[in-house]
Design a protein around this motif. Sequence first.
Motif, PDB file in Angstrom:
ATOM      1  N   GLN A  31      59.150  41.844  46.703  1.00  0.00           N
ATOM      2  CA  GLN A  31      59.102  41.737  48.158  1.00  0.00           C
ATOM      3  C   GLN A  31      57.693  41.528  48.713  1.00  0.00           C
ATOM      4  O   GLN A  31      57.522  41.212  49.883  1.00  0.00           O
ATOM      5  N   VAL A  32      56.655  41.738  47.886  1.00  0.00           N
ATOM      6  CA  VAL A  32      55.287  41.556  48.361  1.00  0.00           C
ATOM      7  C   VAL A  32      54.893  40.103  48.150  1.00  0.00           C
ATOM      8  O   VAL A  32      54.716  39.643  47.023  1.00  0.00           O
ATOM      9  N   THR A  33      54.779  39.348  49.201  1.00  0.00           N
ATOM     10  CA  THR A  33      54.461  37.929  49.121  1.00  0.00           C
ATOM     11  C   THR A  33      52.950  37.706  49.122  1.00  0.00           C
ATOM     12  O   THR A  33      52.174  38.622  49.423  1.00  0.00           O
ATOM     13  N   LEU A  34      52.527  36.494  48.795  1.00  0.00           N
ATOM     14  CA  LEU A  34      51.106  36.158  48.820  1.00  0.00           C
ATOM     15  C   LEU A  34      50.515  36.372  50.208  1.00  0.00           C
ATOM     16  O   LEU A  34      49.372  36.803  50.354  1.00  0.00           O
ATOM     17  N   ALA A  35      51.313  36.077  51.232  1.00  0.00           N
ATOM     18  CA  ALA A  35      50.823  36.222  52.605  1.00  0.00           C
ATOM     19  C   ALA A  35      50.519  37.671  52.952  1.00  0.00           C
ATOM     20  O   ALA A  35      49.709  37.951  53.840  1.00  0.00           O
ATOM     21  N   LYS A  36      51.160  38.635  52.256  1.00  0.00           N
ATOM     22  CA  LYS A  36      50.952  40.051  52.537  1.00  0.00           C
ATOM     23  C   LYS A  36      49.775  40.645  51.760  1.00  0.00           C
ATOM     24  O   LYS A  36      49.415  41.796  51.981  1.00  0.00           O
ATOM     25  N   MET A  37      49.210  39.849  50.861  1.00  0.00           N
ATOM     26  CA  MET A  37      48.057  40.349  50.093  1.00  0.00           C
ATOM     27  C   MET A  37      46.768  40.144  50.890  1.00  0.00           C
ATOM     28  O   MET A  37      46.648  39.194  51.658  1.00  0.00           O
ATOM     29  N   ALA A  38      45.827  41.052  50.693  1.00  0.00           N
ATOM     30  CA  ALA A  38      44.540  40.918  51.377  1.00  0.00           C
ATOM     31  C   ALA A  38      43.803  39.687  50.866  1.00  0.00           C
ATOM     32  O   ALA A  38      43.937  39.303  49.707  1.00  0.00           O
ATOM     33  N   GLY A  39      43.033  39.066  51.727  1.00  0.00           N
ATOM     34  CA  GLY A  39      42.251  37.907  51.332  1.00  0.00           C
ATOM     35  C   GLY A  39      41.167  38.286  50.332  1.00  0.00           C
ATOM     36  O   GLY A  39      40.737  39.434  50.254  1.00  0.00           O
ATOM     37  N   GLY A  40      40.739  37.291  49.549  1.00  0.00           N
ATOM     38  CA  GLY A  40      39.696  37.538  48.555  1.00  0.00           C
ATOM     39  C   GLY A  40      38.759  36.353  48.457  1.00  0.00           C
ATOM     40  O   GLY A  40      38.718  35.494  49.353  1.00  0.00           O
ATOM     41  N   THR A  41      38.007  36.275  47.386  1.00  0.00           N
ATOM     42  CA  THR A  41      37.051  35.194  47.162  1.00  0.00           C
ATOM     43  C   THR A  41      37.659  34.152  46.252  1.00  0.00           C
ATOM     44  O   THR A  41      38.235  34.477  45.203  1.00  0.00           O
ATOM     45  N   ASP A  42      37.526  32.888  46.634  1.00  0.00           N
ATOM     46  CA  ASP A  42      38.084  31.790  45.857  1.00  0.00           C
ATOM     47  C   ASP A  42      37.576  31.830  44.417  1.00  0.00           C
ATOM     48  O   ASP A  42      36.380  31.907  44.173  1.00  0.00           O
ATOM     49  N   GLY A  43      38.494  31.809  43.448  1.00  0.00           N
ATOM     50  CA  GLY A  43      38.122  31.815  42.039  1.00  0.00           C
ATOM     51  C   GLY A  43      38.134  33.174  41.386  1.00  0.00           C
ATOM     52  O   GLY A  43      38.122  33.275  40.154  1.00  0.00           O
ATOM     53  N   ASN A  44      38.134  34.257  42.189  1.00  0.00           N
ATOM     54  CA  ASN A  44      38.193  35.593  41.603  1.00  0.00           C
ATOM     55  C   ASN A  44      39.561  35.850  40.969  1.00  0.00           C
ATOM     56  O   ASN A  44      40.568  35.278  41.384  1.00  0.00           O
ATOM     57  N   ILE A  45      39.575  36.732  39.973  1.00  0.00           N
ATOM     58  CA  ILE A  45      40.814  37.095  39.284  1.00  0.00           C
ATOM     59  C   ILE A  45      41.004  38.605  39.393  1.00  0.00           C
ATOM     60  O   ILE A  45      40.045  39.377  39.226  1.00  0.00           O
ATOM     61  N   ILE A  46      42.228  39.046  39.682  1.00  0.00           N
ATOM     62  CA  ILE A  46      42.518  40.478  39.816  1.00  0.00           C
ATOM     63  C   ILE A  46      42.706  41.100  38.441  1.00  0.00           C
ATOM     64  O   ILE A  46      43.444  40.590  37.603  1.00  0.00           O
ATOM     65  N   SER A  47      42.018  42.203  38.206  1.00  0.00           N
ATOM     66  CA  SER A  47      42.163  42.969  36.972  1.00  0.00           C
ATOM     67  C   SER A  47      42.179  44.454  37.338  1.00  0.00           C
ATOM     68  O   SER A  47      42.453  44.803  38.490  1.00  0.00           O
ATOM     69  N   PHE A  48      41.896  45.331  36.376  1.00  0.00           N
ATOM     70  CA  PHE A  48      41.875  46.769  36.622  1.00  0.00           C
ATOM     71  C   PHE A  48      40.624  47.359  35.995  1.00  0.00           C
ATOM     72  O   PHE A  48      40.184  46.934  34.929  1.00  0.00           O
ATOM     73  N   ASP A  49      40.040  48.355  36.681  1.00  0.00           N
ATOM     74  CA  ASP A  49      38.827  48.978  36.153  1.00  0.00           C
ATOM     75  C   ASP A  49      39.177  50.134  35.225  1.00  0.00           C
ATOM     76  O   ASP A  49      40.348  50.381  34.912  1.00  0.00           O
ATOM     77  N   ALA A  50      38.145  50.861  34.786  1.00  0.00           N
ATOM     78  CA  ALA A  50      38.353  51.945  33.826  1.00  0.00           C
ATOM     79  C   ALA A  50      39.228  53.058  34.371  1.00  0.00           C
ATOM     80  O   ALA A  50      39.832  53.820  33.605  1.00  0.00           O
ATOM     81  N   SER A  51      39.303  53.177  35.698  1.00  0.00           N
ATOM     82  CA  SER A  51      40.149  54.206  36.317  1.00  0.00           C
ATOM     83  C   SER A  51      41.568  53.722  36.555  1.00  0.00           C
ATOM     84  O   SER A  51      42.408  54.473  37.054  1.00  0.00           O
TER      85      SER A  51
END
Length: 252
Positions: A31-51
């Motif tokens: 149910q979470v569409t791209l339009a509902k995601m916060a904007g970011g920087t072109d070319g960045n990729i979402i990952s996860f940190d050590a926490s």
Amino acid sequence: QITNAKIADDQIDSEHYVDGSIDTAHIGDNQVTLAKMAGGTDGNIISFDASGDPVAIATGSDGQVLTSTGAGSAPAFEDAGGGDFVKLATTTLGSDAATITFSSGLITTTYDNYFITGYMLNKTDNKFVESRLQTGGSSQTGSDYQYAIGSNNSSDYGVSQGDTVFGMHRSGCGNATGEGAAFSMWLINPMVSSLPTTFTAQFSTRNDNGLHIGSSSTGFYKVVEANNGILFFFNGGDVAAGSTLSLYGITK
């Protein structure tokens, strides 16, 4: 006030939701569409940190690859590892032409060395495949090429200490059906202005008698400068339609 009362989901509209009150269990799958995601920087990729929290991986430079940095660490864009082949271009002639050329920004300082493979069809019988370097878009035609050729045919060898081309074989290539010239070439340090550009080639030819001739050749260009292009041609007549060459960049 309503306390300890169960209100059906379909009786509550969005105007009555309290910020932060919708938990994970009450968000429907998909149910979470791209339009509902916060904007970011072109070319960045979402990952996860050590926490385990979401983090944006900063965009790397052109030509870099996404690389694992190990367990418990976010990936990063880094230069490709040593020895990687990167295909830069393939040229297939749709009609006869005087040359097959790789230039127009394909040979740059991005890669240390280059590898070229191909099959050239001869329009005119009994001709040799030759090559020349380019500097700034201009073909280098001076007598500055030195090379040596060895062959499985004892008469097809040669040495040149000052030629206007880089020669790869000495047995004329045929132009009948099934005849042609297959080769691979290493082009070493073409854009290093402090070292001469060096060639190493392996050549397989069906000559004008339909016989196979195998050749090896090495050489270099005596003028020490950056060379940002290379062209291939026969020493008379056009390269026939259907000829194909591919160019690869190689990192150390």
